[in-house]
Design a protein around this motif. Structure first.
Motif, PDB file in Angstrom:
ATOM      1  N   TYR A   1      61.422  72.943  -8.431  1.00  0.00           N
ATOM      2  CA  TYR A   1      61.923  71.676  -8.968  1.00  0.00           C
ATOM      3  C   TYR A   1      60.902  70.585  -8.676  1.00  0.00           C
ATOM      4  N   ALA A   2      60.525  69.831  -9.701  1.00  0.00           N
ATOM      5  CA  ALA A   2      59.511  68.791  -9.535  1.00  0.00           C
ATOM      6  C   ALA A   2      59.969  67.508 -10.206  1.00  0.00           C
ATOM      7  N   ARG A   3      60.085  66.451  -9.433  1.00  0.00           N
ATOM      8  CA  ARG A   3      60.487  65.156  -9.999  1.00  0.00           C
ATOM      9  C   ARG A   3      59.389  64.595 -10.888  1.00  0.00           C
ATOM     10  N   ARG A   4      58.160  64.851 -10.525  1.00  0.00           N
ATOM     11  CA  ARG A   4      57.045  64.314 -11.289  1.00  0.00           C
ATOM     12  C   ARG A   4      56.468  65.374 -12.209  1.00  0.00           C
ATOM     13  N   MET A   5      56.173  64.984 -13.428  1.00  0.00           N
ATOM     14  CA  MET A   5      55.774  65.948 -14.465  1.00  0.00           C
ATOM     15  C   MET A   5      54.398  66.527 -14.213  1.00  0.00           C
ATOM     16  N   GLU A   6      53.556  65.847 -13.442  1.00  0.00           N
ATOM     17  CA  GLU A   6      52.171  66.286 -13.305  1.00  0.00           C
ATOM     18  C   GLU A   6      51.918  67.114 -12.036  1.00  0.00           C
ATOM     19  N   VAL A   7      52.958  67.306 -11.227  1.00  0.00           N
ATOM     20  CA  VAL A   7      52.776  67.978  -9.938  1.00  0.00           C
ATOM     21  C   VAL A   7      52.572  69.485 -10.114  1.00  0.00           C
ATOM     22  N   VAL A   8      51.620  70.013  -9.353  1.00  0.00           N
ATOM     23  CA  VAL A   8      51.367  71.451  -9.287  1.00  0.00           C
ATOM     24  C   VAL A   8      51.608  71.889  -7.849  1.00  0.00           C
ATOM     25  N   GLN A   9      52.388  72.931  -7.659  1.00  0.00           N
ATOM     26  CA  GLN A   9      52.711  73.410  -6.322  1.00  0.00           C
ATOM     27  C   GLN A   9      51.962  74.707  -6.047  1.00  0.00           C
ATOM     28  N   ILE A  10      51.339  74.814  -4.865  1.00  0.00           N
ATOM     29  CA  ILE A  10      50.624  76.042  -4.532  1.00  0.00           C
ATOM     30  C   ILE A  10      51.237  76.783  -3.349  1.00  0.00           C
ATOM     31  N   SER A  11      52.136  76.128  -2.617  1.00  0.00           N
ATOM     32  CA  SER A  11      52.748  76.786  -1.469  1.00  0.00           C
ATOM     33  C   SER A  11      54.008  77.519  -1.911  1.00  0.00           C
ATOM     34  N   PRO A  12      54.166  78.796  -1.524  1.00  0.00           N
ATOM     35  CA  PRO A  12      55.382  79.515  -1.896  1.00  0.00           C
ATOM     36  C   PRO A  12      56.637  78.874  -1.317  1.00  0.00           C
ATOM     37  N   ASN A  13      56.492  78.111  -0.249  1.00  0.00           N
ATOM     38  CA  ASN A  13      57.645  77.454   0.374  1.00  0.00           C
ATOM     39  C   ASN A  13      58.231  76.363  -0.513  1.00  0.00           C
ATOM     40  N   GLU A  14      57.467  75.919  -1.512  1.00  0.00           N
ATOM     41  CA  GLU A  14      57.936  74.853  -2.410  1.00  0.00           C
ATOM     42  C   GLU A  14      58.730  75.407  -3.594  1.00  0.00           C
ATOM     43  N   TYR A  15      58.815  76.725  -3.702  1.00  0.00           N
ATOM     44  CA  TYR A  15      59.465  77.356  -4.851  1.00  0.00           C
ATOM     45  C   TYR A  15      60.865  77.840  -4.474  1.00  0.00           C
ATOM     46  N   GLN A  16      61.818  77.506  -5.324  1.00  0.00           N
ATOM     47  CA  GLN A  16      63.223  77.821  -5.044  1.00  0.00           C
ATOM     48  C   GLN A  16      63.699  79.085  -5.765  1.00  0.00           C
ATOM     49  N   TYR A  17      63.089  79.394  -6.909  1.00  0.00           N
ATOM     50  CA  TYR A  17      63.569  80.521  -7.699  1.00  0.00           C
ATOM     51  C   TYR A  17      62.421  81.488  -7.947  1.00  0.00           C
ATOM     52  N   TRP A  18      62.740  82.775  -7.851  1.00  0.00           N
ATOM     53  CA  TRP A  18      61.731  83.817  -7.999  1.00  0.00           C
ATOM     54  C   TRP A  18      62.197  84.885  -8.968  1.00  0.00           C
ATOM     55  N   GLY A  19      61.256  85.403  -9.760  1.00  0.00           N
ATOM     56  CA  GLY A  19      61.535  86.535 -10.607  1.00  0.00           C
ATOM     57  C   GLY A  19      61.449  87.828  -9.813  1.00  0.00           C
ATOM     58  N   GLN A  20      61.659  88.942 -10.478  1.00  0.00           N
ATOM     59  CA  GLN A  20      61.757  90.224  -9.790  1.00  0.00           C
ATOM     60  C   GLN A  20      60.407  90.883  -9.531  1.00  0.00           C
ATOM     61  N   GLY A  21      59.342  90.415 -10.126  1.00  0.00           N
ATOM     62  CA  GLY A  21      58.023  90.999  -9.904  1.00  0.00           C
ATOM     63  C   GLY A  21      57.666  92.046 -10.935  1.00  0.00           C
ATOM     64  N   THR A  22      56.376  92.136 -11.232  1.00  0.00           N
ATOM     65  CA  THR A  22      55.875  93.151 -12.160  1.00  0.00           C
ATOM     66  C   THR A  22      54.586  93.724 -11.577  1.00  0.00           C
ATOM     67  N   GLN A  23      54.459  95.041 -11.606  1.00  0.00           N
ATOM     68  CA  GLN A  23      53.334  95.721 -10.965  1.00  0.00           C
ATOM     69  C   GLN A  23      52.104  95.685 -11.861  1.00  0.00           C
ATOM     70  N   VAL A  24      50.985  95.293 -11.251  1.00  0.00           N
ATOM     71  CA  VAL A  24      49.688  95.349 -11.916  1.00  0.00           C
ATOM     72  C   VAL A  24      48.798  96.273 -11.108  1.00  0.00           C
ATOM     73  N   THR A  25      48.265  97.293 -11.751  1.00  0.00           N
ATOM     74  CA  THR A  25      47.386  98.240 -11.086  1.00  0.00           C
ATOM     75  C   THR A  25      46.069  98.312 -11.843  1.00  0.00           C
ATOM     76  N   VAL A  26      44.988  98.044 -11.131  1.00  0.00           N
ATOM     77  CA  VAL A  26      43.663  98.068 -11.736  1.00  0.00           C
ATOM     78  C   VAL A  26      42.890  99.230 -11.128  1.00  0.00           C
ATOM     79  N   SER A  27      42.502 100.160 -11.964  1.00  0.00           N
ATOM     80  CA  SER A  27      41.761 101.328 -11.485  1.00  0.00           C
ATOM     81  C   SER A  27      40.261 101.075 -11.582  1.00  0.00           C
ATOM     82  N   SER A  28      39.547 101.522 -10.580  1.00  0.00           N
ATOM     83  CA  SER A  28      38.094 101.295 -10.550  1.00  0.00           C
ATOM     84  C   SER A  28      37.344 102.483 -11.100  1.00  0.00           C
TER      85      SER A  28
END
Length: 129
Positions: free
Chosen positions: A102-129
């Motif tokens: 949730y951000a009161r200001r439209m231009e704010v970018v959050q980088i700390s996970p502690n600032e996020y209230q809602y999370w999706g379930q995750g999707t696996q990315v696998t990169v083979s070398s």
């Protein structure tokens, strides 16, 4: 706010993937969005984030220049956030999560996970070398 991440998969090093985060909820337009990832045995780390208005973005040093985060409309609403991942490396292998803050200001970018209230379930990315 509910978040649904998709688009993960298996790709060779140097390839590309596009992750999508579909959001629903009456207050989603009040939220900044971020992508985080967690590799086995490691802590969750910040990848990229975008502001409410979609004009400001920020990236971790490890993905800057290779990944692009953007907002798009779906069904007439700005409710999808995409993470375009190019030039993938084996070290990009992880479960990727989208999250909203949730951000009161439209231009704010959050980088700390502690600032996020809602999370999706995750999707696996696998990169083979």
């Amino acid at each position: 706010v509910q978040l649904q991440a998709s688009g993960g998969g298996l790709v060779q090093a140097g390839g590309s993937l596009r992750l999508s985060c579909a959001a629903s909820g009456p207050t989603f337009n009040m939220h900044a969005i971020g992508w985080f990832r967690q590799a086995p045995g490691k802590e969750r780390e910040f990848v990229a984030a975008i502001s409410r208005n979609g004009y400001n973005t920020q990236y971790s040093d490890s993905v800057a220049g290779r990944f692009t985060i953007s907002k798009s409309r779906n069904g007439g609403k700005m409710n999808t956030v995409t993470l375009q991942m190019n030039s993938l490396k084996s070290e990009d292998t992880a479960v990727y999560y989208c999250a909203s803050s949730y951000a009161r200001r439209m231009e704010v970018v959050q980088i700390s996970p502690n600032e996020y209230q809602y999370w999706g379930q995750g999707t696996q990315v696998t990169v083979s070398s």
